[in-house]
Design an enzyme around this catalytic site. Structure first.
Site, PDB file in Angstrom:
ATOM      1  N   ALA A 151       4.647   1.306   1.856  1.00 34.27           N
ATOM      2  CA  ALA A 151       5.750   1.542   0.817  1.00 34.27           C
ATOM      3  C   ALA A 151       6.534   2.799   1.419  1.00 34.27           C
ATOM      4  CB  ALA A 151       4.998   1.836  -0.369  1.00 34.27           C
ATOM      5  N   GLU A 152       6.123   3.730   1.660  1.00 37.67           N
ATOM      6  CA  GLU A 152       6.466   5.032   2.109  1.00 37.67           C
ATOM      7  C   GLU A 152       7.236   4.574   3.360  1.00 37.67           C
ATOM      8  OE1 GLU A 152       3.465   8.004   2.110  1.00 37.67           O
ATOM      9  OE2 GLU A 152       3.585   8.132  -0.092  1.00 37.67           O
ATOM     10  N   SER A 173       0.982  -1.220   0.034  1.00 36.21           N
ATOM     11  CA  SER A 173       0.016  -0.074  -0.062  1.00 36.21           C
ATOM     12  C   SER A 173       1.047   1.103   0.000  1.00 36.21           C
ATOM     13  CB  SER A 173      -0.812   0.002   1.264  1.00 36.21           C
ATOM     14  OG  SER A 173       0.005   0.221   2.375  1.00 36.21           O
ATOM     15  N   LYS A 174       0.157   2.219  -0.224  1.00 44.05           N
ATOM     16  CA  LYS A 174       1.107   3.637  -0.376  1.00 44.05           C
ATOM     17  C   LYS A 174       1.766   3.742   0.970  1.00 44.05           C
ATOM     18  CE  LYS A 174       0.571   8.153  -1.743  1.00 44.05           C
ATOM     19  NZ  LYS A 174      -0.181   9.384  -2.403  1.00 44.05           N
ATOM     20  N   ARG A 175       0.965   3.523   2.035  1.00 43.79           N
ATOM     21  CA  ARG A 175       1.525   4.006   3.286  1.00 43.79           C
ATOM     22  C   ARG A 175       2.608   2.696   3.695  1.00 43.79           C
ATOM     23  NH1 ARG A 175      -1.852   3.390   8.181  1.00 43.79           N
ATOM     24  NH2 ARG A 175      -3.298   5.070   7.874  1.00 43.79           N
TER      25      ARG A 175
END
Ligand code: GLU
Length: 489
Positions: A262-263, A258-260
């Protein structure tokens, strides 16, 4: 074969999106098919103004060209859903007329009330479906006159798909094989919203049909939507295209990338971030191609053209694939090495100029040539500042450990030998250095270390002979003198 990439301009192009685009492109090119780009911009609330531009720019950067779509033309256009509204309304009306869809007038409060009434441990998310639609205000529960009155009064409504229970919806997925869903688990999906715009489901199948798409290749996250699409195709009496759902991209620590998360792990998700970080387009393409597909042999490095020749749907895996940034970096190293130094130099010159006042493209190309085997990113060459300017300090630990009492003297004597050297080439320098240590009866390291320290300020790096050739005789001499003056032990 006609395939499509159908991104929604709700954000910048994602690496997962680029992979989907790539697989569609590869398949189309491999089979002499047509690759369509369609912009699915019906969700006004999530619209991001420059997202479409980013999608086009990132595909162009990656070398993924399309045959039909915005800017490319084609006889099935327009290729933006916002420009095709009339057609969706027409199909929604047809579905209502044929009894496959109905109008629903429920406002948010009554939808919430329905959900609250039915919510239980075994049913945490009550749906608008065959178990609840009877309780609601729709064209199935109200008579024609009541419906007409509501319509005349301008009451907002949505169009919902009438999903009949007790049916098995089956289709063959080109990646996953036979997939079955029970219609009891599918809700009466909204097809047209109260603003008169279609939902993704309706617009998607209308366009795939109208654009004569033969293969729908998309991420696994769309698999749960597919039974709704199959039901819609059936309701319209249209042929269902071949479906292929690509495996999920997983985080290195497991779970969906997910974007989260991954970041959190320092993994960029937007393609533009990879562009900004300086990745080679070939490397990202190569990496993404192998993120879900394998060629069946040991080959890892593939150009786009080679991928077109090798790619096959049969070798796309079903299970999720872990994103591995190290592997991407490895691909970047491989691709960098295959690029002409002159090309890299042309690209890096503006930055080199800004940082070091380097205006000489040839010089930069030579520096790149020396560093290529050690570079992960093209710009790494600029981190070796000593290629462009004299070191301002010298690695203290290394000096403390290896700079000996005699080092300055040895260096000074070697500088003298260099002053007499006639051929300032790598071979000439190597010969000079070897005869110098032979004559002095010292070990290689006794000269090499202080020399490297004087020229670069650090204990490791490329061949000293090539460094001396790069910076030239005069600069070599000045750096040696400077080190002798500055390094006191
Ligand atoms: N608009 C959808 C997306 O954003 C398309 C999914 C599909 O390919 O059907 O990915």
């Amino acid at each position: 074969m006609r395939v499509r990439f159908a991104p929604s301009p709700t954000g910048y192009l994602h690496i997962g999106g680029l992979r989907t685009a790539l697989y569609n492109y590869l398949l189309a090119r491999r089979h002499g098919g047509v690759f369509v780009l369609r912009i699915e911009d019906t969700d006004q609330t999530r619209f991001v103004a420059d997202a479409e531009q980013d999608i086009l720019a990132m595909m162009a950067w990656a070398g993924i060209t399309y045959d039909e779509g915005p800017g490319a033309g084609g006889e099935y256009g327009p290729y933006r859903q916002s420009e095709r509204s009339d057609r969706y309304a027409e199909i929604a009306d047809a579905l209502v007329a044929s009894g496959h869809a109905y109008l629903a007038f429920d406002d948010n409060e009554s939808l919430d009330a329905m959900r609250n009434r039915h919510r239980s441990e075994s049913n945490p998310n009550p749906r608008y479906d065959h178990t609840t639609r009877e309780e609601m205000r729709n064209s199935l529960t109200m008579d024609g006159e009541a419906v007409s009155q509501l319509l005349d009064a301008g009451t907002p409504y949505v169009v919902r798909l009438l999903v009949k229970p007790g049916k098995t919806v089956a289709f063959t997925d080109a990646v996953r094989g036979e997939v079955r869903f029970e219609s009891d688990t599918v809700d009466d999906q909204v097809l047209m919203k109260s603003d008169g715009l279609p939902t993704y489901h309706l617009a998607n199948i209308v366009d795939d049909h109208d654009m004569a798409i033969t293969h729908v290749i998309r991420g696994e996250e769309w698999l749960p939507s597919t039974p709704k699409h199959v039901l819609l195709y059936e309701a319209m009496g249209w042929e269902v295209p071949t479906m292929a759902h690509l495996p999920l991209i997983l985080s290195p620590t497991g779970g969906k990338l997910s974007k989260r998360n991954a970041e959190k792990q320092g993994i960029p998700v937007s393609v533009s971030q990879y562009v900004d970080a300086g990745y080679e387009p070939e490397a990202l393409v190569n990496f993404l191609a192998l993120l879900g597909w394998n060629p069946g042999d040991e080959q890892e490095v593939f150009s786009l053209g080679e991928l077109v020749d090798a790619f096959a749907m049969e070798r796309v895996g079903q299970s999720g694939v872990q994103f591995d940034l190290q592997k991407l970096n490895w691909f970047n190293e491989q691709w960098l090495r295959s690029k002409p130094e002159a090309e890299l130099a042309r690209r890096l010159l503006p930055v080199a100029n800004e940082r070091f006042g380097c205006e000489d493209e040839k010089y930069l190309a030579q520096a790149i040539g020396m560093m290529k085997e050690r570079m992960t990113m093209a710009a790494d060459v600029l981190d070796a500042e000593y290629l462009f300017e004299a070191p301002t300090d010298y690695d203290e630990k290394a000096v403390a450990k290896r700079w000996k009492e005699k080092s300055s003297e040895t260096l000074a004597a070697f500088a003298g030998a260099l002053a007499d050297l006639e051929t300032w080439t790598e071979d000439g320098l190597e010969e000079a250095l070897k005869s110098f240590i032979a004559a002095k009866e010292i070990g290689m390291g006794a000269l090499m270390f202080p020399l490297r320290m004087a020229l670069s300020g650090v204990g490791g790096g490329p061949s000293l002979y090539s460094l001396m050739v790069l910076i030239g005789a005069d600069v070599t001499q000045t750096r040696i003198q400077r080190a002798i003056e500055r390094i006191n032990v």
